[in-house]
Scaffold this active site. Structure first.
Site, PDB file in Angstrom:
ATOM      1  N   HIS A 503       0.811  -1.222   0.000  1.00 46.22           N
ATOM      2  CA  HIS A 503       0.000   0.000   0.000  1.00 46.22           C
ATOM      3  C   HIS A 503       0.840   1.265   0.000  1.00 46.22           C
ATOM      4  CE1 HIS A 503      -3.656   2.141   0.082  1.00 46.22           C
ATOM      5  NE2 HIS A 503      -4.375   1.253   0.751  1.00 46.22           N
ATOM      6  N   ASP A 507      -1.740   2.201  -4.612  1.00 42.50           N
ATOM      7  CA  ASP A 507      -3.023   2.499  -3.977  1.00 42.50           C
ATOM      8  C   ASP A 507      -4.080   1.513  -4.457  1.00 42.50           C
ATOM      9  OD1 ASP A 507      -1.924   4.642  -2.610  1.00 42.50           O
ATOM     10  OD2 ASP A 507      -2.335   6.041  -4.254  1.00 42.50           O
TER      11      ASP A 507
END
Length: 530
Positions: A503, A507
């Site tokens: 992450h 995204d």
């Protein structure tokens, strides 16, 4: 004696030659900067250059402080030290011992992450002649077993680390070579200087703490001590007052479960009354002695860690501890993919080529999706996100020794037959434990397929650092799906795939965009040929 003295003096001058050159400029600057000082004579200039007086020079050049033996490094060693690489070998010359000129061969660094290695097999024996390019031994690194080649011509005089030696640090001596064959016997009892001369440092005794001076404090009147229950007496006998015993017998109270507060732990009447008032919860009874029951021993075997197992455990633990994972799953219809594969395999069989597997098509689709969404073809650093222009796909291969991830480089630019041939070759080398560093380094994305070989429906893979994503491929299965009409149904094959992402780099929307592109290539495989 005079000749030996001159040799010692000249050797000391050579040793201080660098100091002399370094301090020559300082002496000249002091001379020109101090205009009020008288000119320096020759002796003062020489003393200023060396940094000590004539008496000190004589003591510096005394025979008691000059070493007898010297070691000179080869040009290869000097270059390796200059470039910051680990020292592979050192050629030692001894003038005060019986050892002839020899070369110490150290454990090489065969991969960027290698810190130690194991000797898997020696291909040369002591006394064998070696030449540049010949394989000395097989070294088990942190990722594969690599052949170690000889760099110079000579004879293998001594094997310091025997076959099967483990956890040898990079640079540690593993063998000795000599130039002349008659010098081999002189190294029968040889011990490398790095280990023979290493003595543990003497621990200096810790300084004793300073003695504290006792200060006599003024006497004060004794404070009244509060009465505390005395500990119960040792042994099986319980001390209690007659009244306490009578009260305990009338109320069926075991004296062994009560802590006495009387003198020397004696049980008094107040202890029995307090026990009865608390409902018999004042103290617990003594634990009963457990009977010795023999439990049958477990039958097991301890399997030592292989080098690849250690590295895999370390990297995966590091990944789960430092990388914030998240997972995205889609189902891709692969009916058209299966049809195209059957059509292409018919051409392959007609031309004598190898069959194309579903995994080859998955690797190709993943590579093209990375080219379309390059944000997933990246890695995280503390200062920036590095986005790669090359699309190199690692393919997970399970072997008896552990998990390997050989790489197919520039997979987006290669055809299906080329990808399939490379994957088969790399998988065979992984099973034979013969992968070279260039076979598994440089990957930017990983594909792990447990569906085809093992029938796993769906799973979540662990990101392979420093990469930012890994694709987990499940097995295709037939499902009943709605047809064109309201009451029509048909069968279709769907393959679930799960994308594990870092992450910090990828995204959620970017990961979903990559999966959309990958699904498009899988459901319309003709677009991969454009």
């Amino acid at each position: 004696m005079a000749y030996a003295s001159r040799i010692i003096n000249h050797s000391k001058k050579l040793k201080d030659f660098a100091t002399l050159l370094r301090r020559e400029n300082a002496a000249t600057i002091r001379y020109f900067s101090n205009t009020n000082r008288a000119p320096l004579n020759a002796e003062e200039t020489f003393n200023a250059r060396l940094g000590y007086s004539p008496v000190e020079r004589i003591s510096k050049c005394s025979t008691g402080t000059v070493p007898v033996s010297y070691r000179f490094s080869t040009m290869r060693t000097k270059l390796s030290r200059t470039m910051g690489m680990p020292m592979d070998s050192v050629r030692g010359f001894s003038s005060g011992s019986d050892l002839p000129p020899h070369q110490e061969i150290g454990m090489p660094s065969l991969s960027p992450t290698m810190t130690e290695g194991n000797i898997a097999k020696w291909l040369k024996k002591e006394g064998d002649k070696v030449a540049p390019g010949e394989v000395l031994c097989e070294v088990e690194t942190d990722k594969a077993t690599v052949e170690m080649e000889c760099m110079e011509e000579g004879y293998l005089a001594k094997i310091v680390k025997a076959e099967g030696s483990k956890e040898i640090q990079v640079g540690e001596v593993i063998a000795i070579t000599v130039e002349d064959e008659e010098d081999i016997g002189k190294f029968k009892d040889y011990a490398p200087s790095s280990t023979a001369d290493a003595t543990p440092p003497k621990e200096e005794p810790a300084p004793s703490p300073p003695k504290e001076k006792k200060v006599e404090q003024p006497s004060s009147p004794p404070e009244p001590k509060a009465s505390k229950p005395s500990p119960p007496p040792t042994g099986d006998r319980v001390f209690a007052s007659p009244l306490a015993r009578k009260l305990a017998e009338d109320n069926n109270v075991p004296l062994s479960s009560i802590n006495g507060t009387g003198p020397e732990g004696r049980i008094v009447k107040a202890d029995i009354e307090e026990y009865l008032a608390s409902g018999g919860k004042q103290a617990t009874a003594k634990p009963s002695k457990t009977t010795d029951s023999k439990v049958p021993a477990l039958d097991y075997v301890d399997i030592p860690h292989s080098q690849i197992r250690k590295v895999t455990a370390s990297r995966l633990a590091f990944s789960k501890q430092t990388i914030p994972h998240y997972y995205l799953t889609v189902d891709a219809c692969v009916d058209k993919l299966m049809g195209l594969r059957s059509h292409l395999n018919s051409f392959q069989e007609a031309s004598g080529g190898k069959r194309i597997s579903v995994n080859d098509l998955v690797v190709k689709a993943a590579a093209l999706a990375l080219r379309k969404v390059p944000q997933c073809n990246s890695s995280w650093t503390d200062d920036y996100i590095r986005q790669f222009k090359n699309v190199n796909i690692n393919v997970a291969v399970q072997t008896e020794n552990g998990l390997y991830v050989p790489v197919v480089k520039d997979a987006d630019k290669k055809g299906l037959s080329t990808i399939g041939e490379e994957v088969r070759l790399l998988a065979q080398k992984a099973k034979e434990n013969s992968l070279k560093p260039e076979d598994y380094e440089g990957g930017t994305f990983t594909v792990s397929n447990l569906g085809g070989p093992f029938g796993i429906k769906q799973f979540c893979a662990v990101v392979n650092p420093p990469q930012a994503a890994i694709l987990a491929v499940g097995s295709a299965e037939k499902r009943v799906v709605p047809g064109n009409g309201p009451d029509e149904y048909k069968f279709a094959s769907y393959m679930p795939v799960t994308l594990s992402c870092d992450h910090r780099v990828v995204d959620g929307a970017i990961g979903a965009e990559w999966l959309k592109a990958f699904k498009g290539y899988m459901e319309n495989p003709e677009s991969m040929l454009l």
